[in-house]
Design a protein around this motif. Sequence first.
Motif, PDB file in Angstrom:
ATOM      1  N   SER A   1     -10.644 -28.698  26.249  1.00 53.07           N
ATOM      2  CA  SER A   1     -11.033 -28.148  25.033  1.00 53.07           C
ATOM      3  C   SER A   1     -10.211 -29.629  24.239  1.00 53.07           C
ATOM      4  CB  SER A   1      -9.178 -27.180  24.857  1.00 53.07           C
ATOM      5  OG  SER A   1      -7.610 -27.812  25.599  1.00 53.07           O
ATOM      6  N   MET A   2     -10.911 -29.774  23.104  1.00 60.33           N
ATOM      7  CA  MET A   2     -10.953 -30.777  22.770  1.00 60.33           C
ATOM      8  C   MET A   2     -10.692 -31.430  21.018  1.00 60.33           C
ATOM      9  SD  MET A   2     -13.810 -33.567  24.554  1.00 60.33           S
ATOM     10  CE  MET A   2     -13.659 -34.518  23.871  1.00 60.33           C
ATOM     11  N   ASP A   3     -10.396 -32.123  20.398  1.00 59.82           N
ATOM     12  CA  ASP A   3     -10.130 -32.430  19.093  1.00 59.82           C
ATOM     13  C   ASP A   3     -11.259 -32.844  18.605  1.00 59.82           C
ATOM     14  OD1 ASP A   3      -9.812 -33.751  16.620  1.00 59.82           O
ATOM     15  OD2 ASP A   3      -7.807 -33.324  17.092  1.00 59.82           O
ATOM     16  N   LEU A   4     -11.800 -32.508  17.147  1.00 61.64           N
ATOM     17  CA  LEU A   4     -13.796 -32.722  17.640  1.00 61.64           C
ATOM     18  C   LEU A   4     -13.187 -34.116  16.693  1.00 61.64           C
ATOM     19  CD1 LEU A   4     -13.339 -32.819  13.592  1.00 61.64           C
ATOM     20  CD2 LEU A   4     -12.977 -30.627  14.109  1.00 61.64           C
ATOM     21  N   HIS A   5     -12.420 -34.432  16.750  1.00 64.13           N
ATOM     22  CA  HIS A   5     -12.641 -36.529  16.301  1.00 64.13           C
ATOM     23  C   HIS A   5     -12.391 -36.661  17.457  1.00 64.13           C
ATOM     24  CE1 HIS A   5     -10.987 -35.342  12.415  1.00 64.13           C
ATOM     25  NE2 HIS A   5     -11.614 -35.799  12.252  1.00 64.13           N
ATOM     26  N   GLY A   6     -12.206 -35.982  18.894  1.00 64.36           N
ATOM     27  CA  GLY A   6     -12.625 -36.332  19.908  1.00 64.36           C
ATOM     28  C   GLY A   6     -13.859 -37.671  20.128  1.00 64.36           C
ATOM     29  N   ASN A   7     -14.838 -37.854  21.576  1.00 65.20           N
ATOM     30  CA  ASN A   7     -15.725 -38.158  21.607  1.00 65.20           C
ATOM     31  C   ASN A   7     -16.077 -37.488  23.304  1.00 65.20           C
ATOM     32  OD1 ASN A   7     -15.693 -40.521  19.676  1.00 65.20           O
ATOM     33  ND2 ASN A   7     -13.852 -40.683  21.766  1.00 65.20           N
ATOM     34  N   VAL A   8     -17.393 -37.282  23.401  1.00 68.78           N
ATOM     35  CA  VAL A   8     -18.257 -36.686  24.449  1.00 68.78           C
ATOM     36  C   VAL A   8     -19.302 -37.706  24.683  1.00 68.78           C
ATOM     37  CG1 VAL A   8     -19.123 -34.456  25.522  1.00 68.78           C
ATOM     38  CG2 VAL A   8     -17.495 -34.480  23.660  1.00 68.78           C
ATOM     39  N   SER A   9     -19.138 -38.603  25.442  1.00 68.85           N
ATOM     40  CA  SER A   9     -20.172 -39.390  26.408  1.00 68.85           C
ATOM     41  C   SER A   9     -20.462 -38.602  27.406  1.00 68.85           C
ATOM     42  CB  SER A   9     -19.441 -40.562  27.035  1.00 68.85           C
ATOM     43  OG  SER A   9     -18.984 -39.957  28.365  1.00 68.85           O
ATOM     44  N   GLN A  10     -21.977 -38.561  27.614  1.00 70.25           N
ATOM     45  CA  GLN A  10     -23.023 -38.110  28.745  1.00 70.25           C
ATOM     46  C   GLN A  10     -22.285 -38.062  29.999  1.00 70.25           C
ATOM     47  OE1 GLN A  10     -26.981 -39.388  28.648  1.00 70.25           O
ATOM     48  NE2 GLN A  10     -28.144 -37.549  29.075  1.00 70.25           N
ATOM     49  N   ASP A  11     -21.373 -39.293  30.383  1.00 71.50           N
ATOM     50  CA  ASP A  11     -21.163 -39.548  31.414  1.00 71.50           C
ATOM     51  C   ASP A  11     -19.436 -38.124  31.540  1.00 71.50           C
ATOM     52  OD1 ASP A  11     -22.514 -40.908  32.944  1.00 71.50           O
ATOM     53  OD2 ASP A  11     -20.878 -43.211  32.209  1.00 71.50           O
ATOM     54  N   LEU A  12     -18.856 -38.028  30.528  1.00 71.46           N
ATOM     55  CA  LEU A  12     -17.906 -37.133  30.671  1.00 71.46           C
ATOM     56  C   LEU A  12     -18.179 -36.000  30.634  1.00 71.46           C
ATOM     57  CD1 LEU A  12     -14.916 -35.654  30.007  1.00 71.46           C
ATOM     58  CD2 LEU A  12     -15.241 -36.317  27.453  1.00 71.46           C
ATOM     59  N   LEU A  13     -19.801 -35.183  30.490  1.00 74.15           N
ATOM     60  CA  LEU A  13     -20.031 -34.540  30.134  1.00 74.15           C
ATOM     61  C   LEU A  13     -20.392 -33.701  31.758  1.00 74.15           C
ATOM     62  CD1 LEU A  13     -20.007 -31.678  28.471  1.00 74.15           C
ATOM     63  CD2 LEU A  13     -22.646 -32.709  27.449  1.00 74.15           C
TER      64      LEU A  13
END
Length: 510
Positions: free
Chosen positions: A137-149
């Motif tokens: 679960s994340m804040d919409l002001h977070g960041n989702v890199s391809q590595d994290l996903l």
Amino acid sequence: MQRLPVIAIAGLACENSTFTPSRTLAAAFHPKRGAAIFEKHDFLQPGTFLADAAIWKGTLIGHALPGGIVERSSYESLVEEIVSRLFEICNSLDRPLDGLWFDIHGAMSVEGLDDVEYILLSQIREVIGPTTIVSASMDLHGNVSQDLLHQLDLVTCYRTAPHVDVRETRERACRNLLTVLGEKKGERPWKAWIPIPILLPGEMTSTRDEPAKSIYAAVTEVEKEDGVLDASVWVGYAWADEPRNRAVAVVTGYNLPTIITGAETLAKNFWSARHAFKFVAPTGSLSACLDKAATPNAGRPFFISDSGDNPTAGGSGDVTWSLQQILTRSDIARPDGPRLIYASIPAPQAIENVCAAGHGATITVTAGADVDDVHAGPVTFTGRVHAIKHNDPHARVEFVLHISNTNVFVILTQLRKPYHKEHDFTDLDLRPREADIVVVKIGYLEPELWDMARGGDWMLALTPGGVDQDLKRLGHRKIVRPMWPLDDEGSFGDVDLEARIVLMSDQVGG
């Protein structure tokens, strides 16, 4: 009888500006361990649906007030404890851990590290292994890199800004996890990921206003499609300089064509609306905001957002520039001037003297610029102690000085604190509804302040600080370019908004 899945909880959440000189230490995360985690996340207390559907094991979570980047040794000490506690849980089982709820924000920055949530989850994966289903679960002001996903199975984020769906989002992350472990029998969903070359401050992307309102309304429509488990859009975090910082759309589910179409719809909605994003309130220099607020026909109370040093976006909270400007205004800083409340500025060295002097005493105080003295130095003023409050969970000690020969009331604190609720003021014998001007270190107004401003007026001051709304003034160097609106329209060419399918190691392309 079918056994209950065993699910661990771990994560560190903070929003860190790489343009703020302060450092965030381990204690700022207020770590919760074991059973204390369920006191914070009460939707997992015994007797609730989610709690009774699994065996939940708390390791360590931490949620820090946004600020400067996290000190490396502090981060490592917290991670060491998370890993150690996970080892204990995994060693106590006769099978792999079924699931993990990764409780994060997504915009944490640590000294010497980029994409730290990916690094943290990689360290966790070394303990729990590749088969455990992980839901974030994340804040919409977070960041989702391809590595994290790649390390995640499930991910979701808030759908409102200001964030009024925090609990709902965390529950959704846990519910999605149980769906995969239960009715889907551990089958991993597909994940469609699309980076969008836009980097905007939250003050231009509030879901109260268009176009973000419609962009986020479309998220729930995509989620309703058959075969879709979750749909999310991240605005990204504008005040850190890392390659991952940008907007992103992610859709997860079991119907590959549907999730691809859904992700591409959300990404294209965002990109096509790029010219329509605007600030949530009228903006101007601090001087322009004060000029309007000081006019006789201005709405009351008149709120001014001192946005550049917003502690809930990552500002240090001790930039004195705006306060010094206010105190030099002859139309404001005079005995018969408008009643102005300023929230707030740290003055830790003054606490002992103020407490000794007591309520009603006249005292001289020096405050601010202990950390961020780039824009202005400490400010010194004399005033009457209007109120003192002890044992605040954020500020520890707060006091109010009624500045001599003015109608200005300044809130000073031992530790920085955001002022978002009416009781934050009334607890200090201040009545913001009855004030003429209220200056708050904030960007968009949180709900209670916004409600007050609707009866008066509001401007967003484009002030300097570690979360300056003028991103070009900050000077990003590491983000992927071109990036809207930092680069000219002609820099982009054909923007690739096709979905990338991000796989786990046991999945094959479809």
